[in-house]
Write an enzyme that holds these catalytic residues in place. Structure first.
Site, mmCIF file in Angstrom:
data_model
loop_
_atom_site.group_PDB
_atom_site.id
_atom_site.type_symbol
_atom_site.label_atom_id
_atom_site.label_comp_id
_atom_site.label_asym_id
_atom_site.label_seq_id
_atom_site.Cartn_x
_atom_site.Cartn_y
_atom_site.Cartn_z
ATOM 1 N N ASN A 11 0.839 -1.266 -0.184
ATOM 2 C CA ASN A 11 0.146 0.225 -0.045
ATOM 3 C C ASN A 11 0.959 1.111 0.068
ATOM 4 O OD1 ASN A 11 -1.947 2.020 0.447
ATOM 5 N ND2 ASN A 11 -2.075 1.793 2.546
ATOM 6 N N LYS A 13 -0.007 4.242 -0.091
ATOM 7 C CA LYS A 13 -0.422 5.385 0.349
ATOM 8 C C LYS A 13 -0.450 6.617 -0.619
ATOM 9 C CE LYS A 13 0.556 3.539 4.944
ATOM 10 N NZ LYS A 13 0.114 3.534 6.276
ATOM 11 N N HIS A 97 -9.602 0.985 4.858
ATOM 12 C CA HIS A 97 -8.571 1.366 5.736
ATOM 13 C C HIS A 97 -8.571 2.311 6.646
ATOM 14 C CE1 HIS A 97 -4.236 2.302 6.193
ATOM 15 N NE2 HIS A 97 -3.935 1.409 5.704
ATOM 16 N N GLU A 99 -6.955 4.595 7.660
ATOM 17 C CA GLU A 99 -6.942 6.071 7.410
ATOM 18 C C GLU A 99 -7.794 6.604 6.881
ATOM 19 O OE1 GLU A 99 -3.045 5.591 5.342
ATOM 20 O OE2 GLU A 99 -1.970 4.782 7.286
ATOM 21 N N GLU A 167 -5.851 -5.180 10.509
ATOM 22 C CA GLU A 167 -4.630 -4.349 10.462
ATOM 23 C C GLU A 167 -4.891 -3.291 11.857
ATOM 24 O OE1 GLU A 167 -2.872 -2.892 6.770
ATOM 25 O OE2 GLU A 167 -4.451 -1.576 7.215
ATOM 26 N N GLY A 173 1.994 2.025 10.777
ATOM 27 C CA GLY A 173 2.890 3.173 10.638
ATOM 28 C C GLY A 173 3.689 3.837 11.662
ATOM 29 N N SER A 213 3.056 -2.182 10.181
ATOM 30 C CA SER A 213 4.694 -1.996 10.617
ATOM 31 C C SER A 213 5.468 -3.381 10.249
ATOM 32 C CB SER A 213 4.710 -1.741 12.168
ATOM 33 O OG SER A 213 4.477 -0.589 12.366
ATOM 34 N N GLY A 235 4.574 1.516 4.769
ATOM 35 C CA GLY A 235 5.694 2.224 4.817
ATOM 36 C C GLY A 235 6.990 1.497 4.033
HETATM 37 C C1 PEP Z 1 -1.288 0.007 5.787
HETATM 38 O O1 PEP Z 1 -0.762 1.100 5.270
HETATM 39 O O2 PEP Z 1 -1.690 -0.830 5.696
HETATM 40 C C2 PEP Z 1 -0.064 -0.337 6.717
HETATM 41 C C3 PEP Z 1 0.104 -1.794 7.356
HETATM 42 O O3 PEP Z 1 1.001 0.467 6.711
HETATM 43 P P1 PEP Z 1 2.612 0.471 7.667
HETATM 44 O O4 PEP Z 1 2.958 -1.132 7.117
HETATM 45 O O5 PEP Z 1 3.347 1.493 7.414
HETATM 46 O O6 PEP Z 1 2.277 0.106 9.173
#
Ligand code: PEP
Length: 251
Positions: A11, A13, A97, A99, A167, A173, A213, A235
């Site tokens: 992803n 983003k 998601h 976010e 998640e 993040g 993460s 990320g």
């Molecule tokens: C995500 O954006 O779905 C995600 C899991 O981000 P990160 O890996 O940065 O925690």
């Protein structure tokens, strides 16, 4: 050997414009080896989908979008039709998601409409669920997940290739991933929910992936857990070498 084909999603983003994204996937394709054991899907921003789609055509990398609207067309300024995504070669779409729930106030009803529409358009949803820190600390995790599943999947009869991503919001993040056993517990709960509502066969074929993460160091232990069928990676999915290393992992 995992029971289900491992799903690795990237992803991006709101990162990498159409030129940067094209260059990124050109380099990524040079770094990865063919590995039939995994399904690799990247989720660039809308404006980057086209240039990336041209590069990954005929490769082992598949395309997905980060969001979608629940109508095919019309007066919905700023929204993107599932038909536009299909036309660009998207096979998957991320829905719900955290976010989007947090910053764009997407609620379970909107998420449900998006999932329904995607399934009827042959876009496979990557349906995200997860509790926040306060909910985890209060011991409400499984209740929150159940509620999100019930509402997000309301009146949906068939799952047709859907992937569910667990998640935990506190892990996204933050650099703090859920412990493998912690994630596995929630994944088992999700599989049981699906089994009860859609039958054992469908639940056994459903991929439930973990996001929050994930990096090259923690992914192996996460994937050792029986109920973790892959990862949604934010990320690290735009860190070329590390993402390639993850794709190339022997599982
Ligand atoms: C995500 O954006 O779905 C995600 C899991 O981000 P990160 O890996 O940065 O925690």
């Amino acid at each position: 050997m995992k029971k289900r084909k491992v799903f690795i999603g990237g992803n991006w983003k709101m990162n990498l414009n159409h030129l940067e994204g094209k260059e990124f996937v050109e380099k990524l394709l040079q770094l990865i080896r063919n590995n039939e054991k995994k399904e690799i899907v990247i989720f660039p921003p809308f404006t980057t989908l086209f240039t990336v789609s041209e590069v990954i055509k005929n490769s082992k990398i598949k395309l997905g979008a980060q969001n979608v609207h629940w109508e095919d067309k019309g007066a919905f300024t700023g929204e993107i039709s599932p038909q536009f995504l299909i036309a660009l070669g998207c096979e998957y779409v991320i829905i719900g998601h955290s976010e989007r729930r947090k910053y764009f106030l997407e609620n379970d009803e909107m998420i449900n409409k998006k999932i329904k529409k995607s399934l009827s358009t042959n876009l496979k949803p990557v349906f995200c669920v997860g509790e926040n820190l306060e909910e985890r600390e209060k011991g409400e995790t499984l209740q929150v997940i159940e509620n999100q599943l019930k509402k997000g999947l309301k009146d949906i009869k068939e799952l047709n290739g859907m992937v569910i991503a667990y998640e935990p919001v506190w892990a996204i993040g933050t650099g703090i991933n859920a412990l493998p056993a912690q994630a596995n517990e929630v994944h088992s709960f999700i599989r049981e929910f699906i089994s009860q509502n859609y039958g054992k066969k469908i639940s056994e074929n459903l991929r439930i992936i973990y996001g929050g993460s994930v990096n090259k160091d923690n992914i192996k232990d996460l994937l050792k857990e029986e109920e973790i069928d892959g990862a949604l990676i934010g990320g690290v999915s735009i860190k070329l070498n590390e993402f390639a290393q993850i794709i190339n992992l022997d599982l």
